[in-house]
Design an enzyme around this catalytic site. Sequence first.
Site, PDB file in Angstrom:
ATOM      1  N   SER A  71      49.565  36.794  49.432  1.00  0.00           N
ATOM      2  CA  SER A  71      49.225  38.306  49.606  1.00  0.00           C
ATOM      3  C   SER A  71      48.604  38.490  50.644  1.00  0.00           C
ATOM      4  CB  SER A  71      47.987  38.653  48.749  1.00  0.00           C
ATOM      5  OG  SER A  71      46.958  37.952  48.322  1.00  0.00           O
ATOM      6  N   LYS A 141      41.506  38.638  51.483  1.00  0.00           N
ATOM      7  CA  LYS A 141      41.475  40.512  51.967  1.00  0.00           C
ATOM      8  C   LYS A 141      41.381  40.492  53.004  1.00  0.00           C
ATOM      9  CE  LYS A 141      43.901  40.598  48.286  1.00  0.00           C
ATOM     10  NZ  LYS A 141      44.766  40.261  48.141  1.00  0.00           N
TER      11      LYS A 141
END
Length: 257
Positions: A71, A141
């Site tokens: 991701s 993230k």
Amino acid sequence: MGGLVIDTRSDQEGPRGEGGPAREDAPVSGRGSKRRRPFWTELPLLVGVALVLAFLIKTFLLQAFLIPSGSMQNTLQKDDRVLVDKLTPWFGAKPARGEVVVFRDPGDWLAGHPVEKPNVAQKFLSSVGLMPAAGEQHLIKRVIGIAGDTVECEGTGPLKVNAKPLAEPYVFAGNTACSTDAGGQFKVTVPSGHIWVMGDHRQSSQDSRYHQLDPRGGMVPLTDVVGRAVVLAWPVDRWTTLPVPDTFDQPGLSPTP
């Protein structure tokens, strides 16, 4: 008439009545001496000290984490190891825009995503900091919005923060800055004590965008942030630091009061 007196005593005899001088090389009595312990008897103590030091470093300074997915490509690849700074938050530092942060799952974000569970040995070594944290409820993230920011996506982008379009060279090649599905179209304002996060692989990241129906609206509480990833440590041929991209230094990015 006095004559010359010749001393016929041996050099090893002392003055009369003294029993002779002590020789410098005379053996020392073993009663007060200490014998050095064999190394194997000290090994448990050395191992214990090493474990304590590793635990303290992992708890207060740096902790290694294993990247479980793609991701954050291409900034980070699956199975990369990163070092996370856990020291500066103790001095009041808060996540800033553009930083890559590790945080605890704020609300079942990992539900439906199977995570390989570590064995007993891996759990122990990870708990004391001798192995990267893996198989745990953590995510990684990039911070896009901080308290007070308005973050929005319309169409394929660009992504905007406080109405300023971002040039994002770190976004995965071939991806658009914004996704055209339902979750990818949004306009949110980040509340106090929270951050808004997104993955660099925009079309393959279940980030804040896809948890807007959660009680926190996709926001990550600062209390769930473990720290900032500062170094890509493994594999060694890709070793590099993880600085904040220049796009977040542009003037006028902060919200107007």
